[in-house]
Design a protein around this motif. Structure first.
Motif, PDB file in Angstrom:
ATOM      1  N   PHE A   1     -19.005  21.259  84.754  1.00 12.93           N
ATOM      2  CA  PHE A   1     -17.664  21.333  84.178  1.00 12.93           C
ATOM      3  C   PHE A   1     -16.875  22.317  85.026  1.00 12.93           C
ATOM      4  CE2 PHE A   1     -14.848  23.057  80.629  1.00 12.93           C
ATOM      5  CZ  PHE A   1     -14.022  21.941  80.590  1.00 12.93           C
ATOM      6  N   MET A   2     -15.784  21.850  85.621  1.00  8.95           N
ATOM      7  CA  MET A   2     -14.953  22.719  86.449  1.00  8.95           C
ATOM      8  C   MET A   2     -13.642  23.002  85.734  1.00  8.95           C
ATOM      9  SD  MET A   2     -15.643  21.091  90.217  1.00  8.95           S
ATOM     10  CE  MET A   2     -15.287  22.522  91.189  1.00  8.95           C
ATOM     11  N   VAL A   3     -13.218  24.261  85.820  1.00  7.67           N
ATOM     12  CA  VAL A   3     -12.013  24.733  85.161  1.00  7.67           C
ATOM     13  C   VAL A   3     -11.161  25.447  86.201  1.00  7.67           C
ATOM     14  CG1 VAL A   3     -11.110  26.282  83.389  1.00  7.67           C
ATOM     15  CG2 VAL A   3     -13.252  25.055  82.989  1.00  7.67           C
ATOM     16  N   GLY A   4      -9.947  24.950  86.429  1.00  7.77           N
ATOM     17  CA  GLY A   4      -9.035  25.580  87.379  1.00  7.77           C
ATOM     18  C   GLY A   4      -7.782  26.057  86.686  1.00  7.77           C
ATOM     19  N   ALA A   5      -7.204  27.165  87.207  1.00  9.87           N
ATOM     20  CA  ALA A   5      -6.009  27.732  86.586  1.00  9.87           C
ATOM     21  C   ALA A   5      -5.039  28.226  87.653  1.00  9.87           C
ATOM     22  CB  ALA A   5      -6.394  28.888  85.669  1.00  9.87           C
ATOM     23  N   ASP A   6      -3.802  27.806  87.533  1.00  7.99           N
ATOM     24  CA  ASP A   6      -2.717  28.286  88.382  1.00  7.99           C
ATOM     25  C   ASP A   6      -1.777  29.081  87.485  1.00  7.99           C
ATOM     26  OD1 ASP A   6      -0.259  28.586  89.754  1.00  7.99           O
ATOM     27  OD2 ASP A   6      -0.615  26.773  90.922  1.00  7.99           O
ATOM     28  N   GLY A   7      -1.932  30.402  87.510  1.00  9.85           N
ATOM     29  CA  GLY A   7      -1.165  31.271  86.627  1.00  9.85           C
ATOM     30  C   GLY A   7       0.323  31.257  86.898  1.00  9.85           C
ATOM     31  N   LYS A   8       0.723  31.077  88.151  1.00 10.38           N
ATOM     32  CA  LYS A   8       2.153  31.062  88.486  1.00 10.38           C
ATOM     33  C   LYS A   8       2.857  29.878  87.840  1.00 10.38           C
ATOM     34  CE  LYS A   8       1.774  33.439  92.887  1.00 10.38           C
ATOM     35  NZ  LYS A   8       1.867  33.301  94.348  1.00 10.38           N
ATOM     36  N   ARG A   9       2.212  28.720  87.871  1.00 17.89           N
ATOM     37  CA  ARG A   9       2.838  27.511  87.331  1.00 17.89           C
ATOM     38  C   ARG A   9       2.390  27.195  85.909  1.00 17.89           C
ATOM     39  NH1 ARG A   9       2.038  22.719  89.922  1.00 17.89           N
ATOM     40  NH2 ARG A   9      -0.020  23.331  90.636  1.00 17.89           N
ATOM     41  N   GLN A  10       1.430  27.981  85.365  1.00  8.69           N
ATOM     42  CA  GLN A  10       0.918  27.788  84.002  1.00  8.69           C
ATOM     43  C   GLN A  10       0.341  26.392  83.792  1.00  8.69           C
ATOM     44  OE1 GLN A  10       0.698  30.269  81.290  1.00  8.69           O
ATOM     45  NE2 GLN A  10       0.657  31.296  83.281  1.00  8.69           N
ATOM     46  N   VAL A  11      -0.388  25.918  84.814  1.00  4.99           N
ATOM     47  CA  VAL A  11      -1.105  24.649  84.723  1.00  4.99           C
ATOM     48  C   VAL A  11      -2.533  24.870  85.216  1.00  4.99           C
ATOM     49  CG1 VAL A  11       0.944  23.200  85.021  1.00  4.99           C
ATOM     50  CG2 VAL A  11      -0.393  23.875  87.023  1.00  4.99           C
ATOM     51  N   GLY A  12      -3.352  23.868  85.008  1.00  2.00           N
ATOM     52  CA  GLY A  12      -4.719  23.928  85.499  1.00  2.00           C
ATOM     53  C   GLY A  12      -5.300  22.530  85.574  1.00  2.00           C
ATOM     54  N   VAL A  13      -6.558  22.474  85.962  1.00  2.00           N
ATOM     55  CA  VAL A  13      -7.269  21.200  86.082  1.00  2.00           C
ATOM     56  C   VAL A  13      -8.649  21.348  85.448  1.00  2.00           C
ATOM     57  CG1 VAL A  13      -6.102  20.418  88.184  1.00  2.00           C
ATOM     58  CG2 VAL A  13      -8.168  21.812  88.357  1.00  2.00           C
ATOM     59  N   LEU A  14      -9.209  20.219  85.092  1.00  2.00           N
ATOM     60  CA  LEU A  14     -10.573  20.149  84.575  1.00  2.00           C
ATOM     61  C   LEU A  14     -11.288  19.001  85.248  1.00  2.00           C
ATOM     62  CD1 LEU A  14      -9.744  20.283  80.757  1.00  2.00           C
ATOM     63  CD2 LEU A  14     -10.591  22.194  82.141  1.00  2.00           C
ATOM     64  N   SER A  15     -12.583  19.154  85.444  1.00  2.00           N
ATOM     65  CA  SER A  15     -13.412  18.010  85.826  1.00  2.00           C
ATOM     66  C   SER A  15     -14.714  18.107  85.054  1.00  2.00           C
ATOM     67  CB  SER A  15     -13.681  17.961  87.328  1.00  2.00           C
ATOM     68  OG  SER A  15     -14.640  18.919  87.705  1.00  2.00           O
ATOM     69  N   PHE A  16     -15.289  16.965  84.782  1.00  2.00           N
ATOM     70  CA  PHE A  16     -16.564  16.913  84.083  1.00  2.00           C
ATOM     71  C   PHE A  16     -17.409  15.852  84.765  1.00  2.00           C
ATOM     72  CE2 PHE A  16     -19.657  15.719  80.932  1.00  2.00           C
ATOM     73  CZ  PHE A  16     -20.012  16.940  80.388  1.00  2.00           C
ATOM     74  N   VAL A  17     -18.603  16.253  85.149  1.00  2.00           N
ATOM     75  CA  VAL A  17     -19.509  15.335  85.833  1.00  2.00           C
ATOM     76  C   VAL A  17     -20.839  15.339  85.099  1.00  2.00           C
ATOM     77  CG1 VAL A  17     -20.734  14.837  87.988  1.00  2.00           C
ATOM     78  CG2 VAL A  17     -18.425  15.805  88.062  1.00  2.00           C
ATOM     79  N   ASP A  18     -21.283  14.174  84.696  1.00  2.00           N
ATOM     80  CA  ASP A  18     -22.668  13.972  84.278  1.00  2.00           C
ATOM     81  C   ASP A  18     -23.072  12.597  84.780  1.00  2.00           C
ATOM     82  OD1 ASP A  18     -21.329  12.525  82.260  1.00  2.00           O
ATOM     83  OD2 ASP A  18     -22.242  13.611  80.609  1.00  2.00           O
ATOM     84  N   GLU A  19     -23.011  11.586  83.971  1.00  2.00           N
ATOM     85  CA  GLU A  19     -23.317  10.243  84.470  1.00  2.00           C
ATOM     86  C   GLU A  19     -22.172   9.661  85.281  1.00  2.00           C
ATOM     87  OE1 GLU A  19     -24.534   7.909  81.137  1.00  2.00           O
ATOM     88  OE2 GLU A  19     -26.121   9.323  80.609  1.00  2.00           O
TER      89      GLU A  19
END
Length: 145
Positions: A63-81
């Protein structure tokens, strides 16, 4: 309330000693840390210790969690199957956005960016759900992975 233990990797020193995430407050501290640093350290890789390991000894998920504090956005990824990334309401100009784990780039579709508050909510759900893919966000299967 008991929360499951999650190991987070987002700085070089975490290769040997991952950061422990045990509570919603720990999730907030993680997102705050990712939001406040230079862009080359704004993505974390999380593994739940509540899930089974593969025969190789590696986690069966990521599970990846990204955060861009300047723009107040982020991303997520989830990998299993399968591989999934978050699906935001807008795609910007199309193309990709790049987030970094300890200086190592990972590209996401621009449509993967979601509000930072939703990133926090999803990370807390991952923590409390024994490492399952959060249901509070919409997901897409990326073409570039």
């Amino acid at each position: 309330m008991t929360h499951n233990r999650v190991q987070a990797y987002y700085r070089e020193q975490h290769a040997d000693e991952p950061s422990a995430v045990r509570t919603p407050e720990d999730v907030d501290a993680l997102i705050d840390a990712l939001s406040a640093v230079p862009e080359f350290e704004n993505l974390a890789v999380l593994h739940s210790s509540e899930r089974e390991l593969l025969p190789s000894g590696f986690p069966d998920h990521e599970f990846m969690v990204g955060a861009d504090g300047k723009r107040q956005v982020g991303v997520l990824s989830f990998v299993d199957e399968k591989n999934f990334v978050s699906l935001g309401a807008s795609g910007g100009n199309g193309g990709e956005v790049t987030y970094f784990v300890a200086g190592n780039p990972t590209e996401f579709p621009a449509t993967a960016e979601i509000p930072l508050a939703l990133v926090r909510q999803a990370a807390k759900e991952f923590l409390s759900s024994e490492g399952r893919r959060p249901t509070c966000v919409q997901w897409q299967e990326p073409e570039i992975w």
